[in-house]
Enzyme design. Structure first.
Site, PDB file in Angstrom:
ATOM      1  N   LEU A  22      63.128 -46.961 -86.848  1.00 49.92           N
ATOM      2  CA  LEU A  22      63.950 -47.882 -86.051  1.00 49.92           C
ATOM      3  C   LEU A  22      64.858 -47.124 -85.086  1.00 49.92           C
ATOM      4  O   LEU A  22      65.562 -47.746 -84.289  1.00 49.92           O
ATOM      5  CB  LEU A  22      64.804 -48.752 -86.986  1.00 49.92           C
ATOM      6  CG  LEU A  22      64.000 -49.717 -87.866  1.00 49.92           C
ATOM      7  CD1 LEU A  22      64.874 -50.310 -88.957  1.00 49.92           C
ATOM      8  CD2 LEU A  22      63.387 -50.822 -87.014  1.00 49.92           C
ATOM      9  N   THR A  67      63.614 -36.137 -88.771  1.00 49.96           N
ATOM     10  CA  THR A  67      63.506 -36.919 -89.994  1.00 49.96           C
ATOM     11  C   THR A  67      62.536 -36.253 -90.958  1.00 49.96           C
ATOM     12  O   THR A  67      62.073 -35.125 -90.725  1.00 49.96           O
ATOM     13  CB  THR A  67      63.125 -38.383 -89.670  1.00 49.96           C
ATOM     14  OG1 THR A  67      63.218 -39.156 -90.869  1.00 49.96           O
ATOM     15  CG2 THR A  67      61.716 -38.510 -89.105  1.00 49.96           C
ATOM     16  N   LYS A  71      64.001 -32.004 -92.039  1.00 51.00           N
ATOM     17  CA  LYS A  71      65.453 -31.834 -91.876  1.00 51.00           C
ATOM     18  C   LYS A  71      65.926 -30.447 -92.321  1.00 51.00           C
ATOM     19  O   LYS A  71      66.830 -29.865 -91.730  1.00 51.00           O
ATOM     20  CB  LYS A  71      66.212 -32.911 -92.652  1.00 51.00           C
ATOM     21  CG  LYS A  71      66.089 -34.306 -92.049  1.00 51.00           C
ATOM     22  CD  LYS A  71      66.947 -35.301 -92.822  1.00 51.00           C
ATOM     23  CE  LYS A  71      66.651 -36.723 -92.397  1.00 51.00           C
ATOM     24  NZ  LYS A  71      67.480 -37.708 -93.104  1.00 51.00           N
ATOM     25  N   ASP A 107      73.825 -38.093 -91.122  1.00 51.54           N
ATOM     26  CA  ASP A 107      73.701 -38.938 -92.318  1.00 51.54           C
ATOM     27  C   ASP A 107      75.027 -38.937 -93.082  1.00 51.54           C
ATOM     28  O   ASP A 107      75.368 -39.914 -93.758  1.00 51.54           O
ATOM     29  CB  ASP A 107      72.589 -38.419 -93.238  1.00 51.54           C
ATOM     30  CG  ASP A 107      71.200 -38.785 -92.723  1.00 51.54           C
ATOM     31  OD1 ASP A 107      71.090 -39.708 -91.899  1.00 51.54           O
ATOM     32  OD2 ASP A 107      70.228 -38.126 -93.149  1.00 51.54           O
ATOM     33  N   GLY A 244      71.106 -50.102 -96.797  1.00 47.56           N
ATOM     34  CA  GLY A 244      71.298 -48.921 -95.972  1.00 47.56           C
ATOM     35  C   GLY A 244      71.354 -49.153 -94.471  1.00 47.56           C
ATOM     36  O   GLY A 244      71.430 -48.186 -93.706  1.00 47.56           O
TER      37      GLY A 244
HETATM   38  P1  NAP Z   1      64.015 -37.357-101.272  1.00 48.96           P
HETATM   39  O1  NAP Z   1      64.714 -36.101-100.873  1.00 48.96           O
HETATM   40  O2  NAP Z   1      62.521 -37.385-101.308  1.00 48.96           O
HETATM   41  O3  NAP Z   1      64.583 -37.795-102.731  1.00 48.96           O
HETATM   42  C1  NAP Z   1      64.068 -38.922-103.390  1.00 48.96           C
HETATM   43  C2  NAP Z   1      64.960 -39.260-104.588  1.00 48.96           C
HETATM   44  O4  NAP Z   1      64.460 -40.462-105.193  1.00 48.96           O
HETATM   45  C3  NAP Z   1      64.957 -38.197-105.680  1.00 48.96           C
HETATM   46  O5  NAP Z   1      66.215 -38.196-106.319  1.00 48.96           O
HETATM   47  C4  NAP Z   1      63.864 -38.705-106.614  1.00 48.96           C
HETATM   48  O6  NAP Z   1      63.987 -38.273-107.947  1.00 48.96           O
HETATM   49  C5  NAP Z   1      64.128 -40.187-106.561  1.00 48.96           C
HETATM   50  N1  NAP Z   1      62.962 -40.969-106.949  1.00 48.96           N
HETATM   51  C6  NAP Z   1      61.810 -41.112-106.267  1.00 48.96           C
HETATM   52  N2  NAP Z   1      60.955 -41.906-106.942  1.00 48.96           N
HETATM   53  C7  NAP Z   1      61.596 -42.270-108.089  1.00 48.96           C
HETATM   54  C8  NAP Z   1      61.229 -43.074-109.209  1.00 48.96           C
HETATM   55  N3  NAP Z   1      60.032 -43.669-109.288  1.00 48.96           N
HETATM   56  N4  NAP Z   1      62.136 -43.251-110.199  1.00 48.96           N
HETATM   57  C9  NAP Z   1      63.345 -42.646-110.127  1.00 48.96           C
HETATM   58  N5  NAP Z   1      63.752 -41.862-109.103  1.00 48.96           N
HETATM   59  C10 NAP Z   1      62.876 -41.674-108.094  1.00 48.96           C
HETATM   60  O7  NAP Z   1      64.413 -38.553-100.308  1.00 48.96           O
HETATM   61  P2  NAP Z   1      65.815 -38.755 -99.552  1.00 48.96           P
HETATM   62  O8  NAP Z   1      65.755 -38.138 -98.198  1.00 48.96           O
HETATM   63  O9  NAP Z   1      66.899 -38.343-100.489  1.00 48.96           O
HETATM   64  O10 NAP Z   1      65.844 -40.337 -99.340  1.00 48.96           O
HETATM   65  C11 NAP Z   1      66.013 -41.236-100.442  1.00 48.96           C
HETATM   66  C12 NAP Z   1      66.073 -42.646 -99.868  1.00 48.96           C
HETATM   67  O11 NAP Z   1      67.305 -42.791 -99.163  1.00 48.96           O
HETATM   68  C13 NAP Z   1      64.971 -42.907 -98.824  1.00 48.96           C
HETATM   69  O12 NAP Z   1      63.904 -43.555 -99.431  1.00 48.96           O
HETATM   70  C14 NAP Z   1      65.641 -43.769 -97.779  1.00 48.96           C
HETATM   71  O13 NAP Z   1      65.277 -45.110 -97.958  1.00 48.96           O
HETATM   72  C15 NAP Z   1      67.111 -43.636 -98.059  1.00 48.96           C
HETATM   73  N6  NAP Z   1      67.819 -43.087 -96.882  1.00 48.96           N
HETATM   74  C16 NAP Z   1      68.475 -43.972 -96.092  1.00 48.96           C
HETATM   75  C17 NAP Z   1      69.172 -43.532 -94.995  1.00 48.96           C
HETATM   76  C18 NAP Z   1      69.911 -44.544 -94.160  1.00 48.96           C
HETATM   77  O14 NAP Z   1      70.307 -44.230 -93.029  1.00 48.96           O
HETATM   78  N7  NAP Z   1      70.136 -45.731 -94.690  1.00 48.96           N
HETATM   79  C19 NAP Z   1      69.219 -42.166 -94.666  1.00 48.96           C
HETATM   80  C20 NAP Z   1      68.522 -41.260 -95.499  1.00 48.96           C
HETATM   81  C21 NAP Z   1      67.815 -41.740 -96.603  1.00 48.96           C
HETATM   82  P3  NAP Z   1      63.221 -36.942-108.448  1.00 48.96           P
HETATM   83  O15 NAP Z   1      64.080 -35.782-108.039  1.00 48.96           O
HETATM   84  O16 NAP Z   1      63.134 -37.130-109.920  1.00 48.96           O
HETATM   85  O17 NAP Z   1      61.868 -36.925-107.785  1.00 48.96           O
END
Ligand code: NAP
Length: 280
Positions: A22, A67, A71, A107, A244
């Site tokens: 987006l 993204t 990053k 972020d 978010g």
């Molecule tokens: P990431 O680095 O891939 O981390 C994913 C996290 O989710 C890890 O803590 C992972 O745990 C956990 N996870 C994934 N699948 C899971 C499951 N089935 N059960 C329990 N925990 C699970 O991703 P990220 O960059 O941190 O992003 C996470 C989310 O934040 C994204 O999906 C996005 O929607 C959101 N986000 C939003 C914004 C915004 O502007 N609103 C900005 C950035 C991110 P493990 O370590 O155990 O794998």
């Protein structure tokens, strides 16, 4: 952006995938609303191409966002990272300034603004942070800078939570929770979902609110048209909650301000987002 000129500054989102992002919607709306001479596009790219693309676009007087999954790589490519990039090891915004490529992690600013919109300044708050990936890292940086009283950190893979705490110098105010049952009876002012749970329709909730004694408010970093299931669950229990989208808008607004040196038109960005979700 209505008329592209020889002076038009080019901004690009670099990542893979980018097709459903987006960011072009909100950034081009901001460009139109302010009348600056720029255009924002999304370019899918692999890790091997990222350094050249990022450096080339910046050196031409433009900039952009980075993204998933680049990053962390971008944090190593920029010449002059902000403290937020150094602390989180992630860069999502870059631009040319004084002959160097600056890099920021907006972020952090986006998360901070979303928290403030939901509960006000979080100084002294007891926070439950779910997740230990990139989003959790940015959130933790903002929470510590904002002087929260304590953060209970839970992640499916406990070692990642322990590593995250260590990356912040193992401060006493961060506690890694390895056993979810230990949360029973605890009270938190704010619970944050920084896991990717909620992205897919069949996902379990990141936290069942019955698992704790009390939560004051819930902030989901995942977003969905009409709000996520966790946000609906919180609202059903009378809790203030937000998904978010506010963070997304504010990280984009902070990036716009870095690039253009002027306030971002938040209303135009929100309007563009709501139009696109109505159409999408
Ligand atoms: P990431 O680095 O891939 O981390 C994913 C996290 O989710 C890890 O803590 C992972 O745990 C956990 N996870 C994934 N699948 C899971 C499951 N089935 N059960 C329990 N925990 C699970 O991703 P990220 O960059 O941190 O992003 C996470 C989310 O934040 C994204 O999906 C996005 O929607 C959101 N986000 C939003 C914004 C915004 O502007 N609103 C900005 C950035 C991110 P493990 O370590 O155990 O794998």
């Amino acid at each position: 952006m209505d008329t592209l000129t020889a002076k038009t500054r080019v901004f690009a989102l670099l990542g893979d995938p980018v097709a459903h992002s987006l960011s072009p919607t909100i950034q081009n709306a901001a460009i139109r609303a302010t009348g600056v001479d720029g255009v924002y596009v999304a370019l899918r790219c692999g890790a091997a191409d990222l350094p050249c693309l990022l450096r080339g676009i910046a050196a031409a007087g433009g900039g952009g966002n980075v993204t998933v999954p680049h990053k962390e790589l971008a944090a190593r490519v920029v010449d002059a990272p902000t403290a937020a990039v150094v602390r989180t090891g992630a860069c999502n915004t870059f631009w040319w300034e004084d002959g160097r490529i600056r890099g920021d992690n907006t972020d952090v600013a986006g998360f901070r603004a979303a928290v403030r919109a939901l509960v006000g300044a979080p100084a002294g708050a007891r926070v439950l942070l779910l997740g230990a990936g990139g989003a959790a890292r940015g959130a933790l940086h903002a929470l510590l800078e904002d002087d929260v009283a304590s953060v209970a950190l839970y992640n499916r893979t406990p070692g990642r939570a322990t590593d995250l705490r260590a990356a912040f110098g193992d401060p006493g105010c961060i506690r890694v929770v390895t056993d979810r049952a230990a949360l029973r009876g605890e009270r938190f002012d704010l619970a944050v979902n920084a896991t990717s749970l909620g992205l897919h329709p069949g996902d379990p909730l990141p936290l069942d609110f019955d698992e704790v004694d009390r939560v004051g408010a819930a902030l989901d970093l995942v977003y969905a048209v009409g709000g996520t299931r966790w946000v609906h669950e919180a609202h059903a229990r009378g809790l203030p909650a937000a998904d978010g989208l506010e963070m997304l808008i504010h990280q984009g607004a902070a990036a716009f301000e870095r690039w253009w040196g002027r306030p971002a038109p938040l209303d135009a960005m929100r309007e563009a987002l709501s139009m696109s979700s109505r159409i999408g």
